[in-house]
Design a protein around this motif. Sequence first.
Motif, PDB file in Angstrom:
ATOM      1  N   VAL A  73       5.108  -1.747 -16.937  1.00 12.14           N
ATOM      2  CA  VAL A  73       4.633  -2.422 -15.762  1.00 12.14           C
ATOM      3  C   VAL A  73       3.440  -1.688 -14.845  1.00 12.14           C
ATOM      4  CG1 VAL A  73       5.404  -3.101 -13.660  1.00 12.14           C
ATOM      5  CG2 VAL A  73       7.046  -3.265 -15.437  1.00 12.14           C
ATOM      6  N   SER A  74       2.720  -2.244 -14.634  1.00  9.27           N
ATOM      7  CA  SER A  74       1.532  -1.673 -13.842  1.00  9.27           C
ATOM      8  C   SER A  74       1.969  -1.375 -12.457  1.00  9.27           C
ATOM      9  CB  SER A  74       0.237  -2.643 -13.859  1.00  9.27           C
ATOM     10  OG  SER A  74       0.589  -3.925 -12.920  1.00  9.27           O
ATOM     11  N   ILE A  75       1.076  -0.408 -12.062  1.00  6.77           N
ATOM     12  CA  ILE A  75       1.359   0.011 -10.666  1.00  6.77           C
ATOM     13  C   ILE A  75       1.361  -0.946  -9.890  1.00  6.77           C
ATOM     14  CG2 ILE A  75       0.590   1.744  -8.920  1.00  6.77           C
ATOM     15  CD1 ILE A  75      -0.111   3.617 -11.109  1.00  6.77           C
ATOM     16  N   GLU A  76       0.365  -1.841  -9.657  1.00  7.97           N
ATOM     17  CA  GLU A  76       0.061  -2.736  -8.925  1.00  7.97           C
ATOM     18  C   GLU A  76       1.052  -3.596  -8.848  1.00  7.97           C
ATOM     19  OE1 GLU A  76      -2.206  -1.514 -10.791  1.00  7.97           O
ATOM     20  OE2 GLU A  76      -3.788  -0.826  -9.752  1.00  7.97           O
ATOM     21  N   ARG A  77       1.608  -4.135  -9.937  1.00  2.82           N
ATOM     22  CA  ARG A  77       2.396  -5.030 -10.101  1.00  2.82           C
ATOM     23  C   ARG A  77       3.940  -4.556  -9.474  1.00  2.82           C
ATOM     24  NH1 ARG A  77       3.789 -10.427 -10.120  1.00  2.82           N
ATOM     25  NH2 ARG A  77       5.456 -10.791 -11.507  1.00  2.82           N
ATOM     26  N   LEU A  78       4.173  -3.272  -9.798  1.00  5.85           N
ATOM     27  CA  LEU A  78       5.396  -2.562  -9.428  1.00  5.85           C
ATOM     28  C   LEU A  78       5.456  -2.768  -7.807  1.00  5.85           C
ATOM     29  CD1 LEU A  78       8.075  -1.577  -9.979  1.00  5.85           C
ATOM     30  CD2 LEU A  78       6.689   0.858 -10.025  1.00  5.85           C
ATOM     31  N   GLN A 126       1.003  -1.344  -0.054  1.00  2.43           N
ATOM     32  CA  GLN A 126       0.027  -0.125   0.007  1.00  2.43           C
ATOM     33  C   GLN A 126       0.860   1.127  -0.054  1.00  2.43           C
ATOM     34  OE1 GLN A 126      -2.468  -0.828   3.650  1.00  2.43           O
ATOM     35  NE2 GLN A 126      -3.985  -1.880   2.231  1.00  2.43           N
ATOM     36  N   VAL A 127       1.720   1.221   0.853  1.00  2.33           N
ATOM     37  CA  VAL A 127       2.827   2.259   0.795  1.00  2.33           C
ATOM     38  C   VAL A 127       3.558   2.746  -0.637  1.00  2.33           C
ATOM     39  CG1 VAL A 127       4.863   3.299   1.675  1.00  2.33           C
ATOM     40  CG2 VAL A 127       3.211   2.267   3.268  1.00  2.33           C
ATOM     41  N   ALA A 128       4.100   1.547  -1.209  1.00  6.35           N
ATOM     42  CA  ALA A 128       4.594   1.425  -2.406  1.00  6.35           C
ATOM     43  C   ALA A 128       3.558   2.112  -3.398  1.00  6.35           C
ATOM     44  CB  ALA A 128       5.041   0.308  -3.031  1.00  6.35           C
ATOM     45  N   GLU A 129       2.353   1.759  -3.553  1.00  9.12           N
ATOM     46  CA  GLU A 129       1.360   2.020  -4.310  1.00  9.12           C
ATOM     47  C   GLU A 129       1.126   3.439  -4.334  1.00  9.12           C
ATOM     48  OE1 GLU A 129      -3.174   0.845  -6.088  1.00  9.12           O
ATOM     49  OE2 GLU A 129      -2.012  -0.674  -4.826  1.00  9.12           O
ATOM     50  N   HIS A 130       0.835   3.922  -3.024  1.00  8.60           N
ATOM     51  CA  HIS A 130       0.699   5.208  -2.714  1.00  8.60           C
ATOM     52  C   HIS A 130       1.855   6.181  -3.182  1.00  8.60           C
ATOM     53  CE1 HIS A 130      -0.580   8.852  -0.206  1.00  8.60           C
ATOM     54  NE2 HIS A 130       0.829   8.913   0.161  1.00  8.60           N
ATOM     55  N   LEU A 131       3.048   5.852  -3.082  1.00  7.16           N
ATOM     56  CA  LEU A 131       3.986   6.697  -3.590  1.00  7.16           C
ATOM     57  C   LEU A 131       4.183   6.674  -5.024  1.00  7.16           C
ATOM     58  CD1 LEU A 131       7.011   5.798  -1.055  1.00  7.16           C
ATOM     59  CD2 LEU A 131       5.438   7.738  -1.010  1.00  7.16           C
ATOM     60  N   ILE A 132       3.717   5.633  -5.750  1.00  4.89           N
ATOM     61  CA  ILE A 132       3.769   5.596  -7.192  1.00  4.89           C
ATOM     62  C   ILE A 132       2.695   6.306  -7.850  1.00  4.89           C
ATOM     63  CG2 ILE A 132       3.421   4.141  -9.037  1.00  4.89           C
ATOM     64  CD1 ILE A 132       4.764   1.860  -7.646  1.00  4.89           C
TER      65      ILE A 132
END
Length: 577
Positions: free
Chosen positions: A42-47, A25-31
């Motif tokens: 690459v999709s955001i979720e995948r990354l 969740q943190v990584a997706e929030h920063l992306i």
Amino acid sequence: MANTRVEDILADADPEDFTGRTITQVAEHLIRGGQIVCPPSVSIERLAENYETAVKSFVQDADVELASGHLLSATSSPTADGGYLVTFRDQHRGVVNERRTLELLSTAFGSVDMGMILWDATLRVQMCNAAWRDLAWSVGKGCSILEANKQMAQVGLFDLGDGQTVATAAAEAVVSMHAGPQQYMITKAADRTVQISTFVTQFGGVLATAVDITERKRAEERERDADALVRKIVEASPTTFLVTRVSDGHILYSAPASRERFGPITKASSFFLEPDARTRYLEALLPTGKLNDYPVKFRRSDGTTMDGLTSARVTEFGGEQVIVSSTRDITEQLAMQKELERQREYAHQTEKLSALGELLAGVSHELNNPLSVISGYALMLQESTTNPKALTRINRISSAADRCIRIVDTFLAMARQRHTMVAPCQLNDLLSETADLVGHSFSKDGIEIVLDLQPDLPLMEVDADQLGQVFMNLMVNAQQALKPQRKRGELMIRTYLDVEGSRVVVEVSDNGPGIPPEAMGRIFEPFFTTKEVGMGTGIGLAFADRIVSSHGGQLTVASPPEGGATFRVKLPCRQEA
């Protein structure tokens, strides 16, 4: 929890937003907030999931690329309560640029047709494209340059020198490649030739390229073979041709036939017969750059003169105008044409003489009968009268008749078509007798006959009567030429052997006015005469020439500008066995 440094690194991200959230969740929030860069593929979720996986695996130095251009090096480690401690280390923007540059370079390596391989400063393979593997040899990343050269030597891509092993040859190749730009040729299967070029990079590495030059080498070989064939054809060709510079006439190439004709010459001007002949030749050639069958006179290496027809073309070689020329020798052809013309003229003159002989024979026979009657009656009148005055008149009639008979006899002798009756004869004796016959009349005209007869001449197999007629004709002609002049005339009669000793030469020379130049070419033609009207018939020299020719000899005439004339009779020696 997160400290305030994370806020600085992550471009004003609020650490409170991380509380209570999972790693994904943190990584997706920063992306989604734009702090971390997400590649388009690459999709955001995948990354975001990839980052959680990396953290939970306690990865060391995982790269996180930020939108600000920074590159974070993330390291995860376990905590005592079963959590994860993630630390971020900010790397310089240049590292990102270097990475992008390497990616761009790798893409360029892979897209070019030229084989390329790059060794870094440690001389290990950093990049290698597919074209290199196809053209040179397959090598993996991290392979040292020494190992690569060993592989090349082992598969026979370059020859080992005397006493060399694969290891020493490879080591020497490394030293050579690292010393500066080098070029090598290797031959692969199917006769493929590849050119390897190496360059030392500014970072201490080595860049090598591989280019397939098989077709170029084949084209070069075909060109060499064609040049060799042309050279062989030129060297074997009997045609004489030269390549000379226009500016100074220097000979750049001389075919074997030309060297045989002119000798070891270096200048074109050396074989032109006349000093300004080459100038005239260039004036005819240069305006159009080509010339066909241009008449020339050249000097051969043996000093003889050659008549020729030259064809030439102007072209360019080495930045200079050059002439490629070929000359056909027509000396013999001209001589044959001249001889053919002479024979035609001789046949024409012979035909005229034959017709003249038939005419003279007919006239002579017709005149002989009435002249015999006149002469016979004159003789009877001389015997039957004693009147002095009548006798004087009768004697004049008889003398005139006898003179006419002699003229007719001369005509018959000229017209007689009998075969030459040869017999041994001493020409000196024949000339002396003929000179005695005309000596009295010459003395009366103040003309001196000088005999210069070479003793011990060989006996000749000739018709003395016919040659006597020739010599008599020449002497009488000289007398008629000398008689009108006031100075004392002289007739010189000489005999001698020519330098080869194969012919006897008789010269009849006078110191008269000579023969006009325009008459020299026609002097032996029937009915042509230089004498005044009524003084000559124009048949004496024509018959003399015919008689000399029937003996295998030659009758010629020379008359220098200062006066005088010399007739030469050249007869082949036929000594009595």
